[in-house]
Design an enzyme around this catalytic site. Structure first.
Site, mmCIF file in Angstrom:
data_model
loop_
_atom_site.group_PDB
_atom_site.id
_atom_site.type_symbol
_atom_site.label_atom_id
_atom_site.label_comp_id
_atom_site.label_asym_id
_atom_site.label_seq_id
_atom_site.Cartn_x
_atom_site.Cartn_y
_atom_site.Cartn_z
ATOM 1 N N GLY A 59 0.776 -1.245 0.000
ATOM 2 C CA GLY A 59 0.000 0.000 0.000
ATOM 3 C C GLY A 59 0.799 1.282 0.000
ATOM 4 O O GLY A 59 0.355 2.293 -0.531
ATOM 5 N N GLU A 108 3.910 4.378 6.049
ATOM 6 C CA GLU A 108 2.692 3.564 5.972
ATOM 7 C C GLU A 108 1.612 4.296 5.190
ATOM 8 O O GLU A 108 1.534 5.522 5.227
ATOM 9 C CB GLU A 108 2.159 3.286 7.397
ATOM 10 C CG GLU A 108 2.384 1.871 7.875
ATOM 11 C CD GLU A 108 1.548 0.807 7.160
ATOM 12 O OE1 GLU A 108 1.184 0.974 5.977
ATOM 13 O OE2 GLU A 108 1.281 -0.216 7.817
ATOM 14 N N ASP A 109 0.764 3.530 4.510
ATOM 15 C CA ASP A 109 -0.380 4.142 3.833
ATOM 16 C C ASP A 109 -1.460 4.533 4.839
ATOM 17 O O ASP A 109 -1.955 5.647 4.829
ATOM 18 C CB ASP A 109 -0.933 3.191 2.748
ATOM 19 C CG ASP A 109 -1.213 1.779 3.248
ATOM 20 O OD1 ASP A 109 -0.944 1.463 4.433
ATOM 21 O OD2 ASP A 109 -1.708 0.953 2.448
ATOM 22 N N VAL A 125 -11.434 2.808 2.349
ATOM 23 C CA VAL A 125 -10.953 3.761 1.355
ATOM 24 C C VAL A 125 -9.975 3.085 0.385
ATOM 25 O O VAL A 125 -9.284 2.131 0.748
ATOM 26 C CB VAL A 125 -10.285 4.985 2.018
ATOM 27 C CG1 VAL A 125 -11.304 5.802 2.787
ATOM 28 C CG2 VAL A 125 -9.128 4.588 2.935
ATOM 29 N N ARG A 127 -5.477 0.754 -6.801
ATOM 30 C CA ARG A 127 -4.272 1.413 -6.267
ATOM 31 C C ARG A 127 -3.846 2.593 -7.129
ATOM 32 O O ARG A 127 -3.164 3.491 -6.657
ATOM 33 C CB ARG A 127 -3.101 0.421 -6.202
ATOM 34 C CG ARG A 127 -3.269 -0.713 -5.210
ATOM 35 C CD ARG A 127 -1.945 -1.430 -5.017
ATOM 36 N NE ARG A 127 -2.084 -2.754 -4.435
ATOM 37 C CZ ARG A 127 -2.148 -3.031 -3.136
ATOM 38 N NH1 ARG A 127 -2.100 -2.044 -2.258
ATOM 39 N NH2 ARG A 127 -2.264 -4.265 -2.695
ATOM 40 N N ASP A 168 -5.742 -0.487 -1.867
ATOM 41 C CA ASP A 168 -6.513 -1.345 -2.755
ATOM 42 C C ASP A 168 -7.750 -1.913 -2.078
ATOM 43 O O ASP A 168 -7.867 -1.922 -0.862
ATOM 44 C CB ASP A 168 -5.652 -2.539 -3.188
ATOM 45 C CG ASP A 168 -5.454 -3.544 -2.044
ATOM 46 O OD1 ASP A 168 -4.989 -3.107 -0.972
ATOM 47 O OD2 ASP A 168 -5.798 -4.728 -2.210
ATOM 48 N N LYS A 176 -7.074 5.920 10.768
ATOM 49 C CA LYS A 176 -8.480 5.625 11.057
ATOM 50 C C LYS A 176 -8.581 5.293 12.543
ATOM 51 O O LYS A 176 -8.665 4.115 12.914
ATOM 52 C CB LYS A 176 -8.872 4.398 10.217
ATOM 53 C CG LYS A 176 -10.186 4.531 9.473
ATOM 54 C CD LYS A 176 -10.604 3.198 8.905
ATOM 55 C CE LYS A 176 -10.176 2.962 7.496
ATOM 56 N NZ LYS A 176 -10.654 1.646 6.980
HETATM 57 P P1 IMP Z 1 -3.674 -2.314 10.427
HETATM 58 O O1 IMP Z 1 -5.083 -2.765 10.658
HETATM 59 O O2 IMP Z 1 -3.407 -0.999 11.131
HETATM 60 O O3 IMP Z 1 -2.706 -3.379 10.797
HETATM 61 O O4 IMP Z 1 -3.533 -2.013 8.879
HETATM 62 C C1 IMP Z 1 -3.128 -3.020 8.001
HETATM 63 C C2 IMP Z 1 -3.195 -2.630 6.559
HETATM 64 O O5 IMP Z 1 -4.524 -2.826 6.113
HETATM 65 C C3 IMP Z 1 -2.876 -1.209 6.147
HETATM 66 O O6 IMP Z 1 -1.495 -0.959 6.018
HETATM 67 C C4 IMP Z 1 -3.556 -1.150 4.803
HETATM 68 O O7 IMP Z 1 -2.715 -1.680 3.801
HETATM 69 C C5 IMP Z 1 -4.757 -2.040 5.006
HETATM 70 N N1 IMP Z 1 -5.967 -1.203 5.216
HETATM 71 C C6 IMP Z 1 -6.521 -0.815 6.368
HETATM 72 N N2 IMP Z 1 -7.608 -0.044 6.171
HETATM 73 C C7 IMP Z 1 -7.729 0.056 4.821
HETATM 74 C C8 IMP Z 1 -8.656 0.743 3.945
HETATM 75 O O8 IMP Z 1 -9.604 1.445 4.354
HETATM 76 N N3 IMP Z 1 -8.443 0.580 2.612
HETATM 77 C C9 IMP Z 1 -7.413 -0.154 2.093
HETATM 78 N N4 IMP Z 1 -6.527 -0.801 2.861
HETATM 79 C C10 IMP Z 1 -6.683 -0.689 4.207
HETATM 80 MG MG MG Z 2 -0.297 -1.244 4.299
#
Ligand code: IMP
Ligand code: MG
Length: 189
Positions: A43, A98-99, A152, A164, A158, A130
């Site tokens: 991402g 990070e995205d 999103v 993407r 994605d 978020k």
């Molecule tokens: P985490 O839940 O903070 O571990 O996030 C893990 C990964 O999930 C992120 O780095 C994103 O790649 C993906 N992700 C989380 N929320 C979204 C979203 O709303 N859209 C797309 N990818 C997401």
């Molecule tokens: Mg990611």
């Protein structure tokens, strides 16, 4: 592809302006430091590509890729490194790129892993946050935008590996992921 988007949440112009601001701040904070920018695949690659071209410093880039065991990956929180760093980060200034920070689990485990390698410092730059979905404490030192609890896509993010390449951040129409058997909640990289 555009017809799958319910709403543009953050425009291309807004993103580019924010990336400029983040890069200026990072360039000031890391003056004379030669940081290692660590992009979290997949991402973060678009954000990292734009950010690094605006950073006015010598810097190194590297990437990590994560996966997780089991279906309910987010709650089990068992992570596995699919692609590790090539760079030895001991005594280096590491900036994780990070995205989006969602549950916080990815960042939490990545920080643990990198800190164990005794870097000089570790900080995080995230384009999106978020906070409503957090399960474990995780925080960006440099943040682009807070987003509501919606799925999103775009600018590297994605759904099922698509979208993407959109230049903005958009909210996907719920009917796109409804009935596909993979609610976004259960998706990982
Ligand atoms: P985490 O839940 O903070 O571990 O996030 C893990 C990964 O999930 C992120 O780095 C994103 O790649 C993906 N992700 C989380 N929320 C979204 C979203 O709303 N859209 C797309 N990818 C997401
Ligand atoms: Mg990611």
């Amino acid at each position: 592809m555009m017809s799958d988007i319910k709403e543009v949440l953050i425009s291309e112009e807004q993103i580019q302006k924010k990336v400029d601001e983040l890069a200026d701040q990072i360039s000031r904070d890391y003056r004379d430091k030669h940081p290692v920018l660590v992009g979290v695949l997949n991402g973060a690659f678009v954000f990292l590509a734009d950010l690094m071209r605006r950073i006015d410093l010598d810097c190194t880039i590297d990437f990590v890729a994560w996966s997780s065991y089991g279906k309910d990956t987010s709650s089990s929180g068992v992570f596995r490194i699919m692609k590790d760093l090539e760079t030895n980060v001991e005594s280096r200034h590491v900036l994780i790129v990070e995205d989006i920070i969602d549950t916080g689990l990815t960042l939490h485990y990545l920080l643990d892993t990198i800190r164990a390698r005794k870097p000089a410092s570790v900080k995080v730059v995230a384009l999106l946050d978020k906070p409503s979905r957090r399960r474990i404490e995780a925080k960006a030192d440099y943040l682009g935008f807070q987003v509501p609890d919606a799925f999103v896509v775009g600018y590297g993010l994605d759904f099922a590996q698509v979208y993407r390449n959109l230049p903005f951040i958009g909210i996907l129409k719920p009917e796109i992921y409804a009935g596909r058997g993979t609610p976004p909640d259960e998706l990982e990289e």
